[in-house]
Scaffold this motif. Sequence first.
Motif, PDB file in Angstrom:
ATOM      1  N   LYS A  31       0.969  -1.128  -0.019  1.00 48.45           N
ATOM      2  CA  LYS A  31       0.098   0.031  -0.128  1.00 48.45           C
ATOM      3  C   LYS A  31       0.935   1.316  -0.207  1.00 48.45           C
ATOM      4  O   LYS A  31       1.919   1.370   0.322  1.00 48.45           O
ATOM      5  N   THR A  32       0.473   2.216  -0.291  1.00 43.39           N
ATOM      6  CA  THR A  32       1.218   3.719  -0.400  1.00 43.39           C
ATOM      7  C   THR A  32       0.473   4.628   0.778  1.00 43.39           C
ATOM      8  O   THR A  32       1.134   5.784   0.708  1.00 43.39           O
ATOM      9  N   GLN A  33      -0.782   4.366   1.293  1.00 48.86           N
ATOM     10  CA  GLN A  33      -1.298   5.078   1.996  1.00 48.86           C
ATOM     11  C   GLN A  33      -1.809   4.379   3.156  1.00 48.86           C
ATOM     12  O   GLN A  33      -2.321   3.373   3.158  1.00 48.86           O
TER      13      GLN A  33
ATOM     14  N   ARG B 221       3.038  11.210  11.210  1.00 48.71           N
ATOM     15  CA  ARG B 221       2.319  11.761   9.961  1.00 48.71           C
ATOM     16  C   ARG B 221       3.322  12.303   8.833  1.00 48.71           C
ATOM     17  O   ARG B 221       4.281  12.895   9.355  1.00 48.71           O
TER      18      ARG B 221
ATOM     19  N   LYS C 206       4.828  12.583   4.354  1.00 52.14           N
ATOM     20  CA  LYS C 206       5.078  11.948   3.371  1.00 52.14           C
ATOM     21  C   LYS C 206       6.501  11.673   3.439  1.00 52.14           C
ATOM     22  O   LYS C 206       7.516  12.253   3.553  1.00 52.14           O
TER      23      LYS C 206
ATOM     24  N   ASP D  48       2.467   7.695   1.986  1.00 51.26           N
ATOM     25  CA  ASP D  48       1.663   8.815   2.599  1.00 51.26           C
ATOM     26  C   ASP D  48       1.124   8.328   3.729  1.00 51.26           C
ATOM     27  O   ASP D  48       0.333   7.567   3.536  1.00 51.26           O
TER      28      ASP D  48
ATOM     29  N   LEU E 104      -1.438   9.331   6.418  1.00 51.89           N
ATOM     30  CA  LEU E 104      -2.493  10.432   6.578  1.00 51.89           C
ATOM     31  C   LEU E 104      -2.591  10.945   8.122  1.00 51.89           C
ATOM     32  O   LEU E 104      -2.967  12.141   8.607  1.00 51.89           O
TER      33      LEU E 104
END
Length: 590
Positions: free
Chosen positions: A296-298, A364, A366, A395, A397
């Motif tokens: 996953k990227t988020q 939190r 990037k 990322d 969130l």
Amino acid sequence: MKISKYISIIILLLVTSMASAQVKFEAKVSKKKLGVNERLRIDFEMNKDGDNFVPPDFKDFTVVGGPNTSVSNSWVNGKRSYAKTYSYFLSPIKRGKFTIKQATIEIDGETYKTFPITIEVSTAVDQPNAPPGASEIASENIHLVAEVSKSNPYLNEAITVIYKLYVAPDVGVSNWREKDNPRYNDFWSQNIEIKALNQQKGLYKGKEYRYVVLKKTVLYPQKSGKLKIEPLVLDINVEVPSGRADIFGRQIMTKVPQTVTAGGRTIDVKALPLDGRPTDFKGAVGDFQFNVTTSKTQLNATESLQAKIEVSGKGNLKLFELPKLTTPSSLEVYEPEHKENVSTNLNGMRGRISDTYTIVPQYRGKYPIPSISFSYFDLKTESYKRITSDEMVIDVLEGPTPSANNSENSAVSNTKQTVRPNTNTFAFIKTSSNWANIESKPFFKSTGFWSMLLLPFLGIPLAIAIRKNKDKRDADVQGNRIRKADRLARKYLGEAKKNLGKKEAFYESLERALHNYLKAKLNIETSDFNKEKIESLLTERQVESTVVLDFISILEHCELARYTPITQVTMQNDYDKAAKTISLIDKQLR
């Protein structure tokens, strides 16, 4: 007068003992005069085993049989008698006087030569020394051949060795066994399973033969230069025609024991070129694909994701390391899980290997994961190639904001971070409760009461069964010996196992374990260690020669491995081989 007599006796004894200790290497022929239609047998005999035997070129003769090898090793009145013979069967090409030149061999570091022998070949005789003997017929009609796919590969390029036994149509084979298996020093090797020996037809030196494939092996050379492949030696019972028939007119066959060898081969391994070699090259040779992916990227802080580095294709997949993952310092990265899905056939290794990293962000933001490059040597183009992955951004969130001390959360660390797991990193919903009854029940006549009362009576048959099993186990002398041998191997190799992955420390501890084992079993000091003495002592204690040679080869590999590149897979193979060999020695020691 008496003194001179004693001196003469002493001198005679010294001369006799010196003569008996001399190395003998000589050539003997069946006859020095023969017809052009006759055959000649020549034997090269020695009383001590040697290396690098080189026969004459036999330029005036055709070799119709051989070389056949025979070994005699016996003890008579406490004295050892040893003889080894290489035999050839020759057919003269023409009439005349010809000289069979010298043969050479190395024994104890010195080179010995035979004397040249002159052979006179006359016109054809009416009754030649054919029909040949059964042994000669067998040597002419059965051949063991080692077929090598490539004699000058690159370093870490796969080659195959296929051993074929050719048998002429008029003879048969009733039984065979491997007398000496080749040890592929300086090669990574993998035997290919042969499920059945299927008879096929083929040509050998232009003549029709039947043949079976006995052995298939894939080799990856681990260093450049001229590397030797040891010969495969077989003991075979050959059925040859006797020239006589039974009452029904059928040919009577004679069984002849025969030793055949595939002969040693030399592989000239080319080093990988230095020109154009990438700085991140790790030794991969073949044709590969390279991928870096994430699950996953988020995500939110304290959640986890997996990053996978994968190489797939054809080549030396088990013999190089994958590139490392680099991440920002604010990400917790766990040790990767290594997986291999690799199969080996006659074309070499094919499949995929991967390292999967678990990553847990704490704050939190990037987080960029820099691109990763993988370099390999392409055998088709004989050049280096590099594959580079794309840069990825993770990322996060939701989660806490990093403090000022952690403001570098988007910077990339060049080294893998030490993970200190937080007990609150992963929290799960409880699916069961701890409810307890507030009313207490009396213990008397309860289930626990009756259980404790009957438990001693139920334990009596269990104790009897355990005692019987122990007596049976104690009576199993052979089984106890095997279990003791396995425990001993684990005991001495425990330190080496802890150092797997650390090349120098592993091979030092492995060599120390082997020495300590011999000190304990043979009662000799470390200062007395040398390969010859170890081989002699183990042989005297009735340990099989193949096991002794495996033990010596492990010691030699420990010495060599400290100065050559070694992979984790090779270290694991050496550890397993050492454990097996120690166990076998302990079972066989008398």
